[in-house]
Design a protein around this motif. Structure first.
Motif, PDB file in Angstrom:
ATOM      1  N   UNK A   1       0.873  -1.082   0.098  1.00  0.00           N
ATOM      2  CA  UNK A   1       0.053  -0.059  -0.047  1.00  0.00           C
ATOM      3  C   UNK A   1       0.766   1.326  -0.051  1.00  0.00           C
ATOM      4  N   UNK A   2       0.754   1.986  -1.202  1.00  0.00           N
ATOM      5  CA  UNK A   2       1.613   3.173  -1.327  1.00  0.00           C
ATOM      6  C   UNK A   2       1.214   4.547  -1.441  1.00  0.00           C
ATOM      7  N   UNK A   3       0.524   4.996  -0.487  1.00  0.00           N
ATOM      8  CA  UNK A   3      -0.120   6.486  -0.595  1.00  0.00           C
ATOM      9  C   UNK A   3       0.779   7.504  -0.844  1.00  0.00           C
ATOM     10  N   UNK A   4       0.366   8.751  -1.227  1.00  0.00           N
ATOM     11  CA  UNK A   4       1.558   9.664  -1.273  1.00  0.00           C
ATOM     12  C   UNK A   4       0.906  10.926  -0.530  1.00  0.00           C
ATOM     13  N   UNK A   5      -0.334  10.892   0.248  1.00  0.00           N
ATOM     14  CA  UNK A   5      -0.933  11.933   1.019  1.00  0.00           C
ATOM     15  C   UNK A   5      -1.237  11.215   2.423  1.00  0.00           C
ATOM     16  N   UNK A   6      -0.587  12.205   3.544  1.00  0.00           N
ATOM     17  CA  UNK A   6      -0.842  11.926   4.963  1.00  0.00           C
ATOM     18  C   UNK A   6      -1.990  13.060   5.278  1.00  0.00           C
ATOM     19  N   UNK A   7      -2.470  12.641   6.639  1.00  0.00           N
ATOM     20  CA  UNK A   7      -3.279  13.680   7.156  1.00  0.00           C
ATOM     21  C   UNK A   7      -2.710  13.385   8.798  1.00  0.00           C
ATOM     22  N   UNK A   8      -3.170  14.526   9.580  1.00  0.00           N
ATOM     23  CA  UNK A   8      -3.013  14.396  11.096  1.00  0.00           C
ATOM     24  C   UNK A   8      -4.225  14.965  11.601  1.00  0.00           C
TER      25      UNK A   8
ATOM     26  N   UNK B   1       8.026   6.518   3.418  1.00  0.00           N
ATOM     27  CA  UNK B   1       7.048   5.405   2.646  1.00  0.00           C
ATOM     28  C   UNK B   1       6.341   6.019   1.246  1.00  0.00           C
ATOM     29  N   UNK B   2       6.881   7.429   1.249  1.00  0.00           N
ATOM     30  CA  UNK B   2       6.392   8.132  -0.109  1.00  0.00           C
ATOM     31  C   UNK B   2       5.253   9.146   0.033  1.00  0.00           C
TER      32      UNK B   2
END
Ligand code: HPA
Length: 265
Positions: free
Chosen positions: A10-17, A93-94
């Motif tokens: 699983x390779x997302x490019x968007x993170x959220x906090x 992780x990208x």
């Protein structure tokens, strides 16, 4: 366990906090896996009520995302770099861009509790910096465009589509854990702040250091100290945050559904 091993293919490019009480967004994610921070190398053990402390990997309106539900705050331990290992793991992780959310107090009479404010810039009033001690020249991070213009434009466009009144302004970071005094809020206003809070700024600095693009939104949970006669409390933050959180959740869902964070969308 290392994050990259937990995620596998699983390779997302968007993170959220997610900030306190903003769980509505976590519910909007179609989870692929949920991992408690305790199982992930370097992730913080959060001790603040209203903060869950788990990583949710999944899809938000189709967009693969890593959502951090719960963060470490400077006031918990005096370590501004507490989120560095987690943000570094996200970068490794990208993850290329990150949306930070928080609860904040409003210094503006026309921005009442329940409002959403997109952060356009910040003032590091706490004075701590997560890059103190970083030996490389990469520590001299330019902060002129800390909050990404394309991401901000995308958020505004979605807010217009949804008829959400998306305020914009400057977030001033106070260390906490006490709330501010009325005199501090008068100072904050005089210095150009529109909202005040106890998080996010160290994460913005770390994310920019790592080369990630940043957008950030505050859910206004109260008028800042001295603006009404009322005393402030964390109970109020936790009670009001979910209301604004619903609005912020709709906004971010729309942004991802229409791929508004991408330059060419
Ligand atoms: N001050 C600081 N942090 C906050 C506030 C506030 O008024 N409200 C929610 N988080």
């Amino acid at each position: 366990m290392e994050l990259k091993h937990a995620l596998g293919a699983f390779k997302p490019r968007t993170g959220l906090i997610l900030g306190s009480g903003l769980g509505a967004l976590a519910e909007a994610v179609e989870p692929v896996m949920t991992v408690p921070y305790g199982d992930l190398d370097g992730f913080p053990a959060s001790g603040v009520s209203g903060h869950a402390g788990e990583l949710i990997a999944g899809r938000l309106e189709g967009e693969p995302v890593l959502m951090l539900s719960g963060r470490s705050h400077y006031y918990e331990h005096g370590d501004a770099a507490a989120m560095r290992p987690a943000l570094t793991a996200l970068h490794d992780v990208g993850i290329e861009r990150i949306v930070l959310t928080n609860s904040a107090g409003s210094a503006e009479p026309d921005m009442p509790p329940g409002s959403i404010m997109m952060i356009t810039d910040h003032i590091n009033f706490a004075g701590a910096n997560p890059l103190i001690g970083e030996p490389s020249d990469a520590r001299f991070v330019g902060m002129t465009s800390a909050y990404d213009k394309t991401m901000r434009d995308g958020l505004q466009e979605s807010a217009r589509d949804l008829d959400i009144d998306l305020h914009q302004g400057v977030y001033m970071w106070f260390s906490g854990p006490t709330f501010e005094t009325p005199a501090e809020i008068r100072m904050a206003k005089a210095m150009g702040a529109h909202a005040v809070g106890m998080s996010t700024v160290p994460e913005t600095i770390l994310a920019r250091f790592l080369g990630m693009k940043v957008a950030a939104c505050s859910v206004i949970t109260n008028f800042a100290a001295g603006m009404t006669g009322a005393e402030l409390s964390h109970a109020e933050t936790k009670e009001v945050a979910p209301r604004g959180g619903e609005k912020l959740s709709s906004l971010l869902r729309h942004v991802f559904a229409h791929q508004r964070l991408d330059a060419d969308a």
